[in-house]
Design an enzyme around this catalytic site. Sequence first.
Site, PDB file in Angstrom:
ATOM      1  N   CYS A  68       0.849  -1.189   0.000  1.00  0.00           N
ATOM      2  CA  CYS A  68       0.000   0.000   0.000  1.00  0.00           C
ATOM      3  C   CYS A  68       0.887   1.242   0.000  1.00  0.00           C
ATOM      4  O   CYS A  68       1.790   1.371   0.827  1.00  0.00           O
ATOM      5  CB  CYS A  68      -0.898  -0.008   1.234  1.00  0.00           C
ATOM      6  SG  CYS A  68      -1.928   1.477   1.386  1.00  0.00           S
ATOM      7  N   CYS A  78       0.203   3.291   3.584  1.00  0.00           N
ATOM      8  CA  CYS A  78       0.711   2.838   4.882  1.00  0.00           C
ATOM      9  C   CYS A  78       1.862   1.848   4.803  1.00  0.00           C
ATOM     10  O   CYS A  78       2.485   1.552   5.809  1.00  0.00           O
ATOM     11  CB  CYS A  78      -0.420   2.239   5.707  1.00  0.00           C
ATOM     12  SG  CYS A  78      -1.014   0.638   5.103  1.00  0.00           S
ATOM     13  N   CYS A  82      -7.119  -1.397   1.372  1.00  0.00           N
ATOM     14  CA  CYS A  82      -6.081  -1.884   2.279  1.00  0.00           C
ATOM     15  C   CYS A  82      -6.722  -2.150   3.640  1.00  0.00           C
ATOM     16  O   CYS A  82      -7.412  -1.283   4.185  1.00  0.00           O
ATOM     17  CB  CYS A  82      -4.981  -0.831   2.395  1.00  0.00           C
ATOM     18  SG  CYS A  82      -3.737  -1.200   3.664  1.00  0.00           S
ATOM     19  N   CYS A 105      -5.120   0.580   6.423  1.00  0.00           N
ATOM     20  CA  CYS A 105      -5.425   2.021   6.429  1.00  0.00           C
ATOM     21  C   CYS A 105      -6.724   2.372   5.716  1.00  0.00           C
ATOM     22  O   CYS A 105      -7.161   3.523   5.768  1.00  0.00           O
ATOM     23  CB  CYS A 105      -4.275   2.809   5.817  1.00  0.00           C
ATOM     24  SG  CYS A 105      -4.083   2.651   4.028  1.00  0.00           S
ATOM     25  N   CYS A 121      -8.147  -5.396  -9.996  1.00  0.00           N
ATOM     26  CA  CYS A 121      -7.794  -4.282 -10.865  1.00  0.00           C
ATOM     27  C   CYS A 121      -7.379  -3.129  -9.954  1.00  0.00           C
ATOM     28  O   CYS A 121      -8.224  -2.516  -9.298  1.00  0.00           O
ATOM     29  CB  CYS A 121      -9.003  -3.933 -11.732  1.00  0.00           C
ATOM     30  SG  CYS A 121      -8.696  -2.669 -12.946  1.00  0.00           S
TER      31      CYS A 121
END
Length: 142
Positions: A55, A58, A103, A106, A128
């Site tokens: 991510c 984070c 995610c 976060c 995607c």
Amino acid sequence: MSSSGAETLGKDTPEETWKSVLSAEEYHVLRQKGTERPGTGEYNKLYPEDGVFACRGCGQPLYTAETKFNSGCGWPAFYDFIPGSVDTHVDTSMGMRRVEITCSNCGGHLGHVFEGEGFPTPTDQRHCVNSVSIKYIPGGPK
């Protein structure tokens, strides 16, 4: 830990903090559920042999390089995620039913997952993902 390692970022992080640590485009996609234009992302055509995609907000590892595949959709595509790293939510914002992926640490918007498209992958899923939502880490997290 954030991608910069400076502080811990999560679902309770204030929007003011996100605005200060993310670029305008990253903030638009990760926090406001935007989408980058197809074919423009830095990871659309990157197919490394190892490493992880984490991510960008984070730093949590989300996908391994081995699960990335060429779907031809214009965004990075993965057929599976690292267990526990991605949450799913029904999204009807475009007048149709889609499944949003975020995610799990976060809450940053990654993109959408599609099923049953017939790709020759073990899961018959296509995550995607916006390139701006992720960061490639060669060899895995440090």
